[in-house]
Design an enzyme around this catalytic site. Structure first.
Site: not given
Ligand code: SAH
Length: 475
Positions: A43, A255, A277, A388
């Site tokens: 309806p 990694d 690494k 880092m």
């Molecule tokens: N490609 C990654 C970074 C690699 S360099 C990205 O885009 O996140 C590695 C650095 O990333 C570490 O030394 C730290 O400074 C940071 N990192 C990666 N994972 C992390 C996390 N879970 N908590 C805090 N810092 C992190």
């Protein structure tokens, strides 16, 4: 098995829906999608059905149900909230051997609607035979997440080329050929939306198959690489595409930052190779390059899994340079970079209308040779995230102070963002290094400098408490 799952062809065939409400509207939507000529008996119509009517997708019979309306109908659905009407529809349809569905009443139905995943022409139908609709929907969601959005496009791509392949290859060769297509670069390209790449890969594959008479065993090469950002560590922060490709890859090169929980999402029988690494930065990158070349030469689909995003301090650029130089097909899947994961977990907005209008991601290794413009980084309304940077913390603080940043300029450290044991330290430039030393902060950790680093609990009241257990404001 209580039901036989089949797919019913309704194109241009009449379907009758009895009922004009929301529930009816859902069923009408599916019937319209399947190409049926839909008539709604009610309806009055719910606005959604009214809209459907004005788009010309269905017809409307503004009356109550009468069995004569079933003449010539291919299927009927009863979706009223009146049990007697629903029972009458069921009864009338069954007398005429017309398939009938009564919503939420399997005992009155001769067919039931499954939960549907529509990647036409690929269709997935899930059913619990009416016993647990909520569970059925959950199963559908789980499957849905695994199926690439462009799966239907891939099916059409293959369909459009069936004749060509049939002409080019013999019966036995064809099957092996299609197996390589769905498991190889052609499919990866279609699913990633790269039609030109797909067409080229397809043509190449067909040529090779003709030359080798399609015998897969003679077929070497054909490997490809998925450069995947795994996000900051929580498996739920993977992208859907990352998950799909992890299910597909034969080998995973991962990694150190990629946790077990993420590796578990990969195909169970995939080979897993750690390429962290620790051994020495340069040698290890060399080894990764060699592995990428060897594995793809052996025809493997390699997932190169990196923490965060592959293109943020991840050497993803170097790896695709290598792949391109060797003509190895690859795709790049972005990930949530650590800065974004940490910002969300610590509730530090990297930009904020009051506090910061720009943000820079820097590696703590940089700057030693004067590459960085420290005056810009030290600006009060700018956010800087140092990756880092923990080992260089005192040096970073000294450079920012020398470039004009105040001693009380806010700074925060997020250790193990989105990972078990996450910690957040909030402080200022004057105190952050001593605090980090006292708390024994270790990598992976990020340093966030700028007014937003003080964005605190007071502002964040009412925020979703998901990150709360991991959150320990120590400052
Ligand atoms: N490609 C990654 C970074 C690699 S360099 C990205 O885009 O996140 C590695 C650095 O990333 C570490 O030394 C730290 O400074 C940071 N990192 C990666 N994972 C992390 C996390 N879970 N908590 C805090 N810092 C992190």
């Amino acid at each position: 098995m209580d039901y036989l799952p089949v797919f019913l062809r309704l194109n241009e065939r009449p379907a009758l829906i009895v009922g004009g409400g929301r529930v009816a509207a859902r069923k009408v939507e599916w019937l319209v999608r399947s190409g049926a000529r839909v008539t709604v008996v009610a309806p009055q119509l719910h606005p959604e059905l009214q809209a459907c009517l004005s788009r010309g997708e269905c017809a409307h019979l503004a009356s109550v149900f009468a069995p004569e309306q079933l003449a010539g109908v291919a299927v009927v659905v009863a979706a009223t909230d009146d049990e007697t009407v629903n029972a009458a529809v069921s009864d009338a349809a069954r007398r005429r051997d017309i398939p009938v569905n009564v919503v939420d009443a399997p005992e009155l139905s001769t067919f039931i609607f499954p939960a549907i995943i529509d990647r036409s022409p690929i269709l997935v139908a899930v059913s619990s035979a009416g016993t647990a609709p909520v569970l059925t929907r959950r199963v559908r969601e789980q499957i849905e997440a695994l199926l690439p959005t462009r799966l239907g496009r891939l099916a059409r791509f293959m369909g459009e080329r069936r004749r060509e392949v049939k002409k080019a290859l013999g019966f036995l060769a064809r099957r092996a050929f299609w197996e390589r297509i769905v498991g190889g670069t052609t499919a990866t390209c279609v699913l990633a939306g790269d039609e030109a790449g797909a067409a080229a890969a397809f043509a190449g594959e067909l040529r090779t198959s003709q030359l080798t008479r399609g015998t897969a065993s003679e077929h070497s090469g054909g490997g490809e690489v998925y450069l995947i950002g795994a996000g900051p560590g929580d498996p739920d922060l993977l992208t859907l595409r990352a998950l799909q490709l992890l299910q597909q890859a034969d080998v995973i090169l991962y990694d150190r930052l990629v946790p077990q929980g993420i590796l578990e999402r990969a195909r169970r029988d995939a080979e897993r190779i750690p390429v962290g690494k620790e051994v020495g930065e340069h040698r290890q990158q060399q080894r990764i390059h060699e592995l990428l070349l060897q594995l793809t030469a052996a025809g493997k689909r390699v997932a190169r899994l990196k923490g965060g995003d592959p293109f943020i301090f991840g050497r993803g650029g170097e790896e695709i340079e290598l792949l391109a130089a060797h003509n190895i097909p690859y795709i790049v899947v972005p990930g949530i970079t650590a800065a974004l994961g940490a910002a969300a977990a610590a509730e530090i907005p990297l930009t904020h209308r009051r506090l910061a209008h720009s943000v820079t991601f820097v590696t703590g290794h940089a700057g030693e040779d004067g590459e960085l413009h420290w005056e810009a980084l030290a600006q009060p309304r700018h956010t800087v995230v140092f990756y880092m940077g923990i080992a260089q913390l005192p040096a970073i603080v000294a450079k920012l102070r020398a470039a004009g940043a105040r001693a009380d300029h806010p700074a925060a450290i997020v250790e193990r963002a989105a990972l078990p044991g996450q910690r957040v330290l909030r402080s200022d430039l004057q105190h952050i290094a001593a605090l980090a030393a006292r708390e024994r902060i270790v990598p992976p950790a990020l340093l966030i400098v700028g007014a937003v680093a003080a964005f605190g609990a007071a502002d964040a009241v009412g925020a979703l408490a998901v990150a709360a257990p991991a959150r320990q404001a120590l400052a």
